[in-house]
Design a protein around this motif. Sequence first.
Motif, PDB file in Angstrom:
ATOM      1  N   LYS A 228       0.847  -1.182   0.000  1.00 39.99           N
ATOM      2  CA  LYS A 228       0.000   0.000   0.000  1.00 39.99           C
ATOM      3  C   LYS A 228       0.884   1.233   0.000  1.00 39.99           C
ATOM      4  O   LYS A 228       1.723   1.403   0.894  1.00 39.99           O
ATOM      5  N   PHE A 229       0.703   2.074  -1.017  1.00 42.91           N
ATOM      6  CA  PHE A 229       1.567   3.239  -1.187  1.00 42.91           C
ATOM      7  C   PHE A 229       0.748   4.469  -1.571  1.00 42.91           C
ATOM      8  O   PHE A 229      -0.344   4.335  -2.146  1.00 42.91           O
ATOM      9  N   PRO A 230       1.293   5.661  -1.317  1.00 40.97           N
ATOM     10  CA  PRO A 230       0.762   6.834  -2.006  1.00 40.97           C
ATOM     11  C   PRO A 230       1.013   6.662  -3.499  1.00 40.97           C
ATOM     12  O   PRO A 230       2.085   6.193  -3.899  1.00 40.97           O
ATOM     13  N   VAL A 231       0.035   7.017  -4.321  1.00 43.42           N
ATOM     14  CA  VAL A 231       0.176   6.855  -5.770  1.00 43.42           C
ATOM     15  C   VAL A 231      -0.129   8.184  -6.455  1.00 43.42           C
ATOM     16  O   VAL A 231      -1.184   8.787  -6.215  1.00 43.42           O
ATOM     17  N   ILE A 232       0.815   8.623  -7.277  1.00 43.51           N
ATOM     18  CA  ILE A 232       0.615   9.806  -8.118  1.00 43.51           C
ATOM     19  C   ILE A 232       0.147   9.308  -9.476  1.00 43.51           C
ATOM     20  O   ILE A 232       0.803   8.467 -10.098  1.00 43.51           O
ATOM     21  N   ILE A 233      -0.998   9.789  -9.941  1.00 45.08           N
ATOM     22  CA  ILE A 233      -1.539   9.395 -11.245  1.00 45.08           C
ATOM     23  C   ILE A 233      -1.510  10.617 -12.151  1.00 45.08           C
ATOM     24  O   ILE A 233      -2.072  11.659 -11.815  1.00 45.08           O
ATOM     25  N   ASP A 234      -0.826  10.483 -13.282  1.00 42.63           N
ATOM     26  CA  ASP A 234      -0.647  11.641 -14.160  1.00 42.63           C
ATOM     27  C   ASP A 234      -1.939  11.997 -14.886  1.00 42.63           C
ATOM     28  O   ASP A 234      -2.949  11.306 -14.781  1.00 42.63           O
ATOM     29  N   ASN A 235      -1.878  13.087 -15.637  1.00 43.08           N
ATOM     30  CA  ASN A 235      -3.078  13.633 -16.280  1.00 43.08           C
ATOM     31  C   ASN A 235      -3.482  12.812 -17.501  1.00 43.08           C
ATOM     32  O   ASN A 235      -2.982  11.731 -17.742  1.00 43.08           O
ATOM     33  N   GLU A 236      -4.424  13.341 -18.263  1.00 44.41           N
ATOM     34  CA  GLU A 236      -4.972  12.712 -19.465  1.00 44.41           C
ATOM     35  C   GLU A 236      -5.618  11.362 -19.126  1.00 44.41           C
ATOM     36  O   GLU A 236      -6.526  11.295 -18.321  1.00 44.41           O
ATOM     37  N   HIS A 365       7.658   8.750  -0.423  1.00 41.55           N
ATOM     38  CA  HIS A 365       7.842   7.416  -1.001  1.00 41.55           C
ATOM     39  C   HIS A 365       6.517   6.973  -1.614  1.00 41.55           C
ATOM     40  O   HIS A 365       5.459   7.117  -0.997  1.00 41.55           O
ATOM     41  N   GLY A 366       6.567   6.460  -2.839  1.00 44.91           N
ATOM     42  CA  GLY A 366       5.324   6.026  -3.470  1.00 44.91           C
ATOM     43  C   GLY A 366       5.557   5.558  -4.889  1.00 44.91           C
ATOM     44  O   GLY A 366       6.682   5.260  -5.302  1.00 44.91           O
ATOM     45  N   ILE A 367       4.473   5.530  -5.661  1.00 43.89           N
ATOM     46  CA  ILE A 367       4.493   5.082  -7.046  1.00 43.89           C
ATOM     47  C   ILE A 367       3.933   6.194  -7.923  1.00 43.89           C
ATOM     48  O   ILE A 367       2.920   6.825  -7.577  1.00 43.89           O
ATOM     49  N   TYR A 368       4.592   6.439  -9.048  1.00 44.19           N
ATOM     50  CA  TYR A 368       4.104   7.420 -10.023  1.00 44.19           C
ATOM     51  C   TYR A 368       3.618   6.667 -11.247  1.00 44.19           C
ATOM     52  O   TYR A 368       4.397   5.992 -11.930  1.00 44.19           O
TER      53      TYR A 368
END
Length: 462
Positions: A228-236, A365-368
């Motif tokens: 379980k991680f913070p997740v950055i989700i890009d645009n579009e 710390h996370g996933i992009y």
Amino acid sequence: MLSKSVIEDVLTAALSTGGDFAEIFVEDRFTNNLTLQSGRIETALSGRDFGVGIRVFKGFQSVYAYTTDFEKEGLLKAATRAAQAIKGKTETRVAPFIERSARILNPIEILPQDVEKARKAAIMNKTYEIAKNYHSSISQVTVRYMDEEQNVLIANSEGTFIEDKRVRSRLAIQAVAVRGNRMETGFYGPGAHQGFEFFENLNLEHYANEAARIAVTMLDAAPCPSGKFPVIIDNEFGGVIFHEACGHGLEATAVARDSSVFANRIGERVAPEIVSYIDDGTLPNEWGSINIDDEGENARKNILIENGILKGYLIDKFNGRRMGMESTGSGRRESFRFAPTSRMTNTYIARGTSTPEEIISNTEHGIYAKYMGGGQVNPATGDYNFAVMEAYEVNNGKLGRPLKGATLIGNGPKTLQQVDMVGNNLGHGAGMCGSQSGSIPVNVGQPMIRVSEITVGGTKGE
């Protein structure tokens, strides 16, 4: 396409057994599909599809029939067949038609039907060369070209009579990179509610290079860790998660049957204050944009969630009856073979105030997730899992190595609640959406966002 007198007779026949509403949908569609692979055109298919759909309501009962026979006798036969499923005593008359013109929200400059195939092939060849020459590891490039012109006439027993021309164009680029026994794929598929001018104005360098870059980059990707991680989700196209896991739950198709987690929750907080969720069919020339919906209603901007508060749903005529609410211009269908129901157009999370750099630098710390892939969702619960086409680890506020095999697993409404940063780089991505009224063009969109926690499924090391 059909005379008013014929349409009036067909609607009258559809109401003959006691229906209280009847509608006719006439469609004449032209399509062109070309595929280029290994530097040569492999397929070139053109077609024309003509048909008529007839729908009848009686209270909360709906019956649909369609035919490819556009002679009056065939149309009356289809209307009578639909009417036979309706039992009632009330006689409804067809109101006088009030003909109106569809607003031109999506101007078309060059009809693709007027463009020779050589010009289309030239666009494909240029795209191929750009992607193929990106890097020596690119072993294969496939370019798919699509254009379509859909002419429709919609009339109903309430007096609606309107015609519309829809023209859409799309280019899909897939690149394959190989190194040793490892193979990776990249994809980009821009599209618009535009004519051939879309291809002439398209930044081929950007889209072709991006498809190739994704494939090449993922050759060096390490296995994604799970947890379980913070997740950055890009645009579009990152907005596909909320399209699937939340958008479908806001359609009256689900809400009217109380089979959505958002049913009967107007006015409730369903997301943080920084989140607004919008479906806007009026954005000029966007892939999911419409002039009118497939029930003859004007396209409009529907605010579904405003500053975290649930404000409304996407509603078609029939489900609006069930809910006691008016249509929101959201009745859509793939073709005359499908009855319309509530569907999305261009659905997106509204622009926020954070820059992408701020979102990444504030993540320890996370996933992009830069580009999303396919996935699946249970619309009744909002539970989803989505593959990530291109992902990176984030450490101490900086992007690290690329990661392969990342899968995001969660629940849409819960994920919505956990959005804690919203970027200012709103973008849209073109896609096709399947539901009970068929497959239709839609945009999914958002700025970069950060979700405080998502379960990430990874891959085992090689």
